[in-house]
Design an enzyme around this catalytic site. Structure first.
Site, PDB file in Angstrom:
ATOM      1  N   HIS A 173     -78.428 -30.941  -8.068  1.00  0.00           N
ATOM      2  CA  HIS A 173     -77.143 -30.928  -7.376  1.00  0.00           C
ATOM      3  C   HIS A 173     -76.734 -29.524  -6.925  1.00  0.00           C
ATOM      4  CE1 HIS A 173     -76.913 -34.918  -9.199  1.00  0.00           C
ATOM      5  NE2 HIS A 173     -75.918 -35.196  -8.395  1.00  0.00           N
ATOM      6  N   GLU A 178     -80.712 -42.155  -8.253  1.00  0.00           N
ATOM      7  CA  GLU A 178     -80.673 -41.067  -9.232  1.00  0.00           C
ATOM      8  C   GLU A 178     -81.075 -41.538 -10.628  1.00  0.00           C
ATOM      9  OE1 GLU A 178     -76.811 -39.328  -8.896  1.00  0.00           O
ATOM     10  OE2 GLU A 178     -77.219 -38.428  -6.936  1.00  0.00           O
TER      11      GLU A 178
END
Length: 330
Positions: A188, A154
Site C-alpha cells: 500500500h 487482497e
C-alpha cells in the site's frame, strides 16, 4: 487451545524461497498498475476515475490468475500436495459456515461502537434491513473496488497464497502472523506516490505520515487476518471481514456522535427534548447534536467492544479446520 501439530519432515521449501515468492506475488499485484496509461495514475487521471478502476480490475484479475497458477504448481511440485490438500492450504475447502459466522461475530464485537453510532444514533438500521446501504455502496465503481474486488484479490494474494508458502517452509505460527502482513502493508506504500500526484500542494511530511498511518492500520488488519486464517483455514470469512472493515472505516476515537452540521434549527425551544442546538462562534454554523448521553454510551460500547474482542479472539476462532502450524507451545 492447540492447533494441528506441524509435520516433522524437512520443510518442503526454504524460508528464503517462501519470502522470494511472496515478494514476487506482491510485485505481480502492484507493478501492472504502472505499466499502462489506463491504470497508471497521473495529475490528469485519478485512481478513483471509473476508467482507471475498470482497467485496474482487469489487471488485478490477471495478476491473481498468474499468482494462483504459480502457487498451485509450487504446492503440487515442491510441496507434493494432493489437490485436496492444496484446496485445504489455500483456505478454499472445507467451507465452514459456522467458522465464517463466528469470525464475523468477532469483527462485529470489535466494531460494536461504530455499529451503535451508525445504526442506532444515526438511524441507519432501517437501511440495513432494507438493503439500501449495500445497493448504494455497490452501485459505484469505487464501491465495487473497495468492497468486492479489493477484499477478494487482497485476501487471495496475501493470505490464501502467501501464508501456505510459509507453512511449507515450516515457519512458526507467530512469525507467519506478524511477518506476512508486512507484504500487505508494503503493497500500500505506492499510494504515497499516487497521493502526491493528485495532491501536489500537500506538504511532503504530511503525505509521508498519511502513508505510514495507512501502512500501520493495513498491517494491523493483516495480523488479525493471518491469525484467523491459520486458526480456521477459511479465506471466505476473511474476504467478508475485509469488506466489512472497509465499509466501517476507522472507529471514531474523539468527538461527539450524532452531530448534523447545517441542519436548520427552527424556532427556539422546538424539538429540544432529546437534541442540543449548538452555534459555533468561529464558523458561524449552527448544528444539531444528540444529547451527551449518546456520546458517553458510544465510548463505553467502543471500549467494551475492544475488551470483548480480546476475550473472544481465541474462542471464536477455534476450528477443526486449522492449518498445520503451532501457535501456542504446549
Amino acid at each position: 487451545m492447540s492447533n494441528v501439530s506441524s509435520a516433522q519432515k524437512a520443510p518442503a521449501i526454504a524460508t528464503k524461497t517462501a519470502v522470494t515468492l511472496s515478494i514476487v506475488f506482491t510485485l505481480v499485484y502492484v507493478v501492472p498498475f504502472y505499466l499502462s496509461s489506463a491504470t497508471r495514475p497521473s495529475p490528469q487521471l485519478s485512481r478513483d476515475a471509473p476508467s482507471s478502476i475498470r482497467a485496474r480490475v482487469q489487471a488485478v484479475t490477471l495478476s491473481c490468475i498468474i499468482s494462483f497458477a504459480l502457487i498451485v504448481y509450487v504446492l503440487y511440485q515442491w510441496g507434493e500436495s494432493s489437490p485436496k490438500e492444496i484446496f485445504k492450504l489455500l483456505g478454499f475447502w472445507p467451507i465452514s459456515v459456522m467458522d465464517t459466522a463466528k469470525t464475523m461475530l468477532l469483527v462485529a464485537i470489535l466494531f460494536a461502537g461504530p455499529l451503535f453510532e451508525a445504526g442506532i444514533v444515526d438511524g441507519g438500521w432501517k437501511d440495513w434491513i432494507r438493503g439500501n446501504s449495500v445497493q448504494e455502496v455497490l452501485s459505484s465503481w469505487i464501491g465495487y473496488r473497495n468492497f468486492v474486488v479489493g477484499p477478494i484479490s487482497e485476501e487471495l494474494i496475501w493470505r490464501s497464497l502467501i501464508i501456505p508458502l510459509h507453512v511449507l517452509a515450516q515457519v512458526s505460527g507467530k512469525k507467519i502472523i506478524f511477518l506476512t502482513p508486512l507484504y500487505f502493508g508494503i503493497a500500500h506504500i505506492h499510494h504515497l506516490y499516487e497521493f502526491r500526484l493528485t495532491h501536489p500542494h500537500t506538504p511532503m511530511l504530511l503525505a509521508i505520515l498519511r502513508s505510514l498511518f495507512q501502512f500501520t492500520y493495513t498491517s494491523l488488519f493483516g495480523f488479525f487476518a493471518a491469525f484467523v486464517f491459520l486458526r480456521t483455514g477459511n479465506v471466505f470469512s476473511l474476504i467478508l471481514a475485509h469488506s466489512f472493515c472497509n465499509l466501517m472505516g476507522l472507529p471514531r476515537f474523539w468527538g461527539r456522535v450524532g452531530v448534523e452540521a447545517g441542519v436548520p434549527i427552527g424556532p427556539p425551544g422546538v424539538d429540544k427534548k432529546e437534541d442540543e442546538v449548538v452555534h459555533s462562534r468561529i464558523s458561524g454554523i449552527s448544528y444539531r447534536s444528540k444529547g451527551i448521553a449518546w456520546t458517553v454510551a458510544y465510548y463505553l460500547i467502543l471500549v467494551a467492544g475492544a475488551v470483548g474482542f480480546y476475550w473472544q479472539l481465541f474462542p471464536l476462532t477455534e476450528s477443526s479446520h486449522a492449518l498445520p502450524v503451532v501457535l501456542i507451545e504446549e
